[in-house]
Design a protein around this motif. Structure first.
Motif, PDB file in Angstrom:
ATOM      1  N   ARG A   1     -50.579 -18.304  84.902  1.00  0.00           N
ATOM      2  CA  ARG A   1     -51.915 -18.827  84.607  1.00  0.00           C
ATOM      3  C   ARG A   1     -52.041 -18.836  83.091  1.00  0.00           C
ATOM      4  NH1 ARG A   1     -51.426 -15.689  88.870  1.00  0.00           N
ATOM      5  NH2 ARG A   1     -52.529 -16.094  90.828  1.00  0.00           N
ATOM      6  N   THR A   2     -52.089 -20.020  82.508  1.00  0.00           N
ATOM      7  CA  THR A   2     -51.875 -20.158  81.069  1.00  0.00           C
ATOM      8  C   THR A   2     -53.134 -20.593  80.331  1.00  0.00           C
ATOM      9  OG1 THR A   2     -49.560 -20.714  81.468  1.00  0.00           O
ATOM     10  CG2 THR A   2     -50.468 -21.310  79.322  1.00  0.00           C
ATOM     11  N   THR A   3     -53.361 -19.930  79.194  1.00  0.00           N
ATOM     12  CA  THR A   3     -54.431 -20.281  78.267  1.00  0.00           C
ATOM     13  C   THR A   3     -53.796 -20.558  76.913  1.00  0.00           C
ATOM     14  OG1 THR A   3     -55.958 -18.786  79.414  1.00  0.00           O
ATOM     15  CG2 THR A   3     -56.590 -19.502  77.201  1.00  0.00           C
ATOM     16  N   GLU A   4     -54.316 -21.526  76.185  1.00  0.00           N
ATOM     17  CA  GLU A   4     -53.818 -21.812  74.841  1.00  0.00           C
ATOM     18  C   GLU A   4     -54.884 -21.485  73.805  1.00  0.00           C
ATOM     19  OE1 GLU A   4     -51.998 -25.582  74.222  1.00  0.00           O
ATOM     20  OE2 GLU A   4     -50.468 -25.249  75.785  1.00  0.00           O
TER      21      GLU A   4
ATOM     22  N   VAL B   1     -50.694 -18.782  75.145  1.00  0.00           N
ATOM     23  CA  VAL B   1     -49.823 -19.554  74.263  1.00  0.00           C
ATOM     24  C   VAL B   1     -50.514 -19.749  72.922  1.00  0.00           C
ATOM     25  CG1 VAL B   1     -48.756 -21.817  73.896  1.00  0.00           C
ATOM     26  CG2 VAL B   1     -48.671 -20.733  76.160  1.00  0.00           C
ATOM     27  N   THR B   2     -49.799 -19.427  71.835  1.00  0.00           N
ATOM     28  CA  THR B   2     -50.340 -19.564  70.480  1.00  0.00           C
ATOM     29  C   THR B   2     -49.789 -20.839  69.851  1.00  0.00           C
ATOM     30  OG1 THR B   2     -48.597 -17.978  69.897  1.00  0.00           O
ATOM     31  CG2 THR B   2     -50.835 -17.149  70.005  1.00  0.00           C
ATOM     32  N   THR B   3     -50.678 -21.783  69.583  1.00  0.00           N
ATOM     33  CA  THR B   3     -50.233 -23.121  69.176  1.00  0.00           C
ATOM     34  C   THR B   3     -49.825 -23.214  67.710  1.00  0.00           C
ATOM     35  OG1 THR B   3     -52.506 -23.828  68.700  1.00  0.00           O
ATOM     36  CG2 THR B   3     -51.684 -24.192  70.937  1.00  0.00           C
ATOM     37  N   GLN B   4     -50.176 -22.208  66.895  1.00  0.00           N
ATOM     38  CA  GLN B   4     -49.788 -22.202  65.481  1.00  0.00           C
ATOM     39  C   GLN B   4     -48.716 -21.150  65.211  1.00  0.00           C
ATOM     40  OE1 GLN B   4     -50.963 -24.607  63.400  1.00  0.00           O
ATOM     41  NE2 GLN B   4     -51.904 -25.344  65.301  1.00  0.00           N
TER      42      GLN B   4
END
Length: 280
Positions: A250-253, A228-231
């Motif tokens: 399985r999620t990474t930010e 997930v790209t927060t910007q």
């Protein structure tokens, strides 16, 4: 004569082994692949198939490809026609079906919609799905509908539509990001010179493709990972989180723009390799 020479060598080997054993030395058994009792061979690494999304092309994966190849993975950066989920998934499916062995499918942005449909029914071959700043649509959902489900996307103010004539005389429309908007909209954390090159070479997507509804959701039957790209100014982070949680991915930010495969290829590679290692 050939048989006699083999027999002589065999006798010599047995005599040497017997003499070694008699001298109180250990004898090491050597196994040969393909012979009964041989040690099992290591499982071949899966092929990583990378599917780009709208406003990009296969070169957007270059930094990821070089890292995966360095780590010993076979890689295919597939071309995405960007005409619609059904058409694009059928094309990607044909690419996957011509690959020997297991596959990890990776989709960026709209490429997530494509891999979700392309992998349906291929659970024996596609062993993992990886979504990079991507859509994870359910059956009956469209990319545009998921973007609009949460606030935060500014893509609508940055795109332009260009009409073209179809072979039958009808009209179609392609969507581009305006060149002067591309850097901030799509690739804010990419150096300006690189972003200009990306804008010049961007691949348009058919306007209808963003509204076409998905007919399958392979993440329901195939393990998935998500970055997930927060910007992100194309797909809001809230939308990415919603879709990832729903898919039990399985999620990474990461604090990155939509063009994360270009700005942070190392982070993308790590997520892809996590999925690939799960196959062993």
């Amino acid at each position: 004569m050939r048989i006699a020479r083999r027999s002589t060598r065999s006798v010599g080997r047995f005599a040497l082994l017997a003499a070694t054993a008699a001298a109180g030395l250990s004898v090491v058994a050597v196994t040969v692949p393909g012979v009964a009792g041989a040690a099992p061979r290591h499982q071949a690494r899966p092929t990583i198939v990378l599917e780009h999304g709208a406003f990009a092309d296969a070169s957007s994966w270059d930094g990821v490809v070089s890292r995966l190849q360095r780590d010993g993975y076979p890689v295919v950066a597939a071309a995405n026609p960007l005409r619609g989920p059904a058409t694009d998934a059928a094309y990607l499916r044909s690419v996957v079906e011509h690959i020997d062995g297991p596959v990890v499918l990776v989709g960026h942005s709209y490429g997530g919609t494509v891999i979700s449909q392309a992998a349906a029914g291929l659970e024996n071959k596609v062993k993992a799905l990886v979504y990079i700043a991507a859509f994870l649509p359910d059956t009956g959902e469209s990319s545009l509908g998921l973007t609009d489900k949460f606030p935060g996307s500014t893509l609508g103010q940055a795109i332009e539509s260009v009409n073209y004539t179809l072979p039958d005389g009808g009209q179609g429309a392609d969507v581009y990001i305006k060149p002067d908007k591309f850097h901030q909209q799509f690739a804010a954390d990419v150096p300006a010179d690189k972003a200009r090159l990306m804008a010049a070479g961007q691949r348009p997507i058919a306007a209808a493709a963003l509204q076409e509804k998905s007919t399958a959701a392979a993440w329901k039957t195939i393990p998935s990972w998500s970055l997930v790209t927060t910007q992100d100014r194309n797909i809001p982070a809230a939308a990415q989180r919603f879709m990832s949680a729903r898919a039990h991915a399985r999620t990474t930010e990461i604090d990155a723009s939509h063009a994360v495969s270009v700005s942070h290829p190392g982070a993308v590679t790590r997520v892809v390799e996590q999925a690939a290692r799960s196959l062993r």
